[in-house]
Enzyme design. Structure first.
Site, PDB file in Angstrom:
ATOM      1  N   SER A 156       0.910  -1.221  -0.042  1.00  0.00           N
ATOM      2  CA  SER A 156      -0.035  -0.129   0.065  1.00  0.00           C
ATOM      3  C   SER A 156       1.024   1.159  -0.154  1.00  0.00           C
ATOM      4  CB  SER A 156      -0.875  -0.016   1.265  1.00  0.00           C
ATOM      5  OG  SER A 156      -1.555   1.273   1.350  1.00  0.00           O
ATOM      6  N   TYR A 170      -1.831  -0.525  10.278  1.00  0.00           N
ATOM      7  CA  TYR A 170      -1.785  -0.830   8.687  1.00  0.00           C
ATOM      8  C   TYR A 170      -0.516  -0.312   8.005  1.00  0.00           C
ATOM      9  CZ  TYR A 170      -3.631  -1.508   4.002  1.00  0.00           C
ATOM     10  OH  TYR A 170      -3.901  -1.937   2.773  1.00  0.00           O
TER      11      TYR A 170
END
Length: 271
Positions: A156, A170
């Site tokens: 990501s 995350y």
């Protein structure tokens, strides 16, 4: 026009050909997993989708079969080595080969950094990092024995840059996936030269993708504003924006691409 000795018209014509390949997609019950599965099938690959929940996997299988594709669902837990070993054994017995692994399983838990519960942080790291490492290890050994294979991990933009919406767990997990991808590519490239195998390990790194899981953010003008402010193209990603890169990294066209984190982010990380 002169060509190098390595030039092949046949390769040029077939560099994106996935017909007959066997692709395993973890997290195959999600929006992206289903899209990848259907796209692989449309390009002639045999598709295996895995997740812990067989009930939700059936929807992906049905979507693939709608376009005449061959798709099998197998229950598996990416954080459990024995489960992944059983997955590889079952796929190999059914299809006789495995060519591609797409590590798509993952999770997110958002909370202010100063309030992030340690157990939730550890859960995110377990699913996103350990749940990438274990399939890479198990499939990697299989590809070593076979002689070649392609692994596409899911990272990501959060692995590269932070964001003011509670992404400490995350972001940390995706930064780990980035460096795991580079480490595996480096180790296995060097080992492969000596032992006679080739394994490509790369990662796709999206920005925010519109899906049922991100609806609460995408539909909230206050929460979506910081994302859009950092997206030069002025929109969040669609599922279709991701599919092309995953197919490319799984195809012969990417044979000399290894250890790369490729951003599909509308220019987010460009400046």
């Amino acid at each position: 026009m002169s060509m190098t000795d390595s030039w092949s018209d046949d390769f040029a014509l077939n560099m994106f050909n996935l017909k007959g390949k066997v692709a395993v997609i973890t997290g195959g019950n999600g929006t992206l997993g289903a899209a990848y599965a259907r796209a692989f099938a449309l390009h002639g690959a045999n598709v295996i989708v895995t997740a812990r929940n067989m009930k939700t996997l059936s929807e992906t299988v049905d979507a693939v079969k709608e376009v005449g594709g061959n798709c099998m669902a197998i229950q598996s837990d990416v954080t459990d080595k024995e489960s992944v070993l059983a997955l590889v054994d079952k796929v190999d017995k059914e299809f006789g080969a495995i060519d591609i692994l797409v590590n798509n399983a993952g999770m997110a838990f958002r909370a202010p950094a100063e309030e992030m519960p340690a157990d939730k942080f550890e859960q995110v790291m377990s699913v996103n990092v350990t749940g990438t490492l274990i399939p890479c290890q198990v499939f990697g050994r299989y590809f070593m024995a076979k002689g070649k294979g392609k692994i596409v991990n899911t990272s990501s933009v959060r692995g590269f840059c932070g964001h003011p919406d509670g992404y400490s767990a995350y972001a940390a997990s995706k930064a780990a996936v980035d460096n795991l991808t580079k480490q595996l590519a480096t180790e296995w490239s060097i080992k492969g030269v000596k032992d006679g195998f080739t394994i490509n390990v790369n990662a796709i790194a999206p920005t925010l993708i519109k899906s049922p899981l991100t609806k609460e953010i995408c539909d909230d003008p206050r929460r979506i504003a910081p994302f859009l402010a950092r997206l030069p193209m002025g929109r969040v990603a669609e599922t279709t924006d991701m599919v092309g890169l995953v197919l490319f990294l799984s195809s012969p066209a990417s044979d000399f691409i290894n250890g790369q984190i490729i951003y599909v982010d509308g220019g987010c990380t460009a400046g």
